[in-house]
Design an enzyme around this catalytic site. Structure first.
Site, mmCIF file in Angstrom:
data_model
loop_
_atom_site.group_PDB
_atom_site.id
_atom_site.type_symbol
_atom_site.label_atom_id
_atom_site.label_comp_id
_atom_site.label_asym_id
_atom_site.label_seq_id
_atom_site.Cartn_x
_atom_site.Cartn_y
_atom_site.Cartn_z
ATOM 1 N N TYR A 1 0.834 -1.202 0.000
ATOM 2 C CA TYR A 1 0.000 0.000 0.000
ATOM 3 C C TYR A 1 0.869 1.253 0.000
ATOM 4 O O TYR A 1 0.641 2.195 -0.772
ATOM 5 C CB TYR A 1 -0.921 -0.016 1.217
ATOM 6 C CG TYR A 1 -1.816 1.193 1.320
ATOM 7 C CD1 TYR A 1 -2.925 1.332 0.487
ATOM 8 C CD2 TYR A 1 -1.568 2.205 2.251
ATOM 9 C CE1 TYR A 1 -3.749 2.438 0.568
ATOM 10 C CE2 TYR A 1 -2.390 3.316 2.345
ATOM 11 C CZ TYR A 1 -3.481 3.428 1.501
ATOM 12 O OH TYR A 1 -4.289 4.525 1.585
ATOM 13 N N THR B 1 -5.050 8.237 9.052
ATOM 14 C CA THR B 1 -6.031 7.158 9.127
ATOM 15 C C THR B 1 -7.425 7.761 9.222
ATOM 16 O O THR B 1 -7.724 8.515 10.152
ATOM 17 C CB THR B 1 -5.768 6.258 10.345
ATOM 18 O OG1 THR B 1 -4.436 5.742 10.263
ATOM 19 C CG2 THR B 1 -6.746 5.089 10.355
#
Length: 253
Positions: A146, A178
């Site tokens: 990722y 996040t």
């Protein structure tokens, strides 16, 4: 959030716009007056135009972009948001998993941008905003594939900005920390101790909480709008300071 009327008369395309960050971007641009087309594998109807599109398939992308331009009269703003996550170290993921992550996260952005360029070149307010990640600039554990894909998006953003500035097209990216999205909620649900994992995710962001999708959408709207007309090749971090702050915990600072 964008001011009402900021995007009047403009057409925006948001990939992966049916949920999470993409949905928040769709709603924010729409509230600012844009006509918004959502490109998604499972497109939602909460936009001016919903088109099924697989960013891993070039023909699907070209058909979807052509339909948007024909139906809405052109394209002024492109938000490359469609993407997938991946967990694991460099040793944990197979070649097929690495290819899948890059196929969608990187080549998906390439395909949609390539298809939209002829329309963006005709716009007096052309802007591309790529959704990148804190993972592009900060080493995170168990996010090798990722992180590599988002590092590619950051470099691609700068290269595209250089290539297309002369054509009047600005290219920037937003780097969220996040974010509280359905994908993160699924990760939490699949962990052995969801409460502990959520606490850890909150703690690694200096402001002590998850970023909201609406906060990311506000950054996207800024970079896509007229207030940032002199901004290109920029990454805008929306991460509570995670990229550069190292705060001490406890009473003593």
């Amino acid at each position: 959030m964008s001011s009402r009327g900021t995007f009047d008369g403009l057409v925006a395309v948001v990939t992966g716009g049916a949920s999470g960050i993409g949905k928040a971007v769709t709603e924010t641009l729409g509230s600012g007056g844009a006509r918004v087309a959502v490109l998604d594998l499972e497109p939602a109807d909460a936009s001016d135009l919903a088109v099924r599109c697989d960013v891993a398939d070039d023909e699907s992308v070209r058909r979807a972009v052509a339909r948007v331009a024909e139906s809405l009269g052109g394209i002024d703003i492109l938000v490359n948001n469609a993407g997938i996550g991946a967990q694991g170290t460099v040793a944990d993921n197979t070649d097929d998993e690495w290819r899948r992550v890059f196929e969608i996260n990187v080549l998906g952005t390439v395909r949609v941008s390539r298809a939209a360029l002829p329309h963006l070149r005709k716009s007096p307010a052309a802007a591309i905003v790529n959704i990148c990640s804190i993972a592009a600039t900060t080493g995170l554990p168990n996010r090798a594939a990722y992180s590599a894909s988002k590092g590619a998006i950051l470099s691609l953003t700068r290269a595209m900005a250089a290539d297309h500035l002369g054509e009047g097209i600005r290219v920037n990216c937003v780097n969220p920390g996040t974010v509280d999205t359905p994908w993160v909620q699924r990760l939490l649900a699949s962990s052995g101790d969801p409460a502990a994992e959520l606490a850890a995710l909150r703690a690694r962001q200096p402001h002590g909480r998850l970023v909201t999708a609406e906060e990311v959408a506000g950054a996207v709207a800024y970079l896509a709008g007229p207030a940032s007309a002199s901004i290109t090749a920029t990454m805008l971090q929306v991460d509570g300071g995670m990229h550069s702050l190292r705060l001490r915990t406890g009473a003593a600072r």
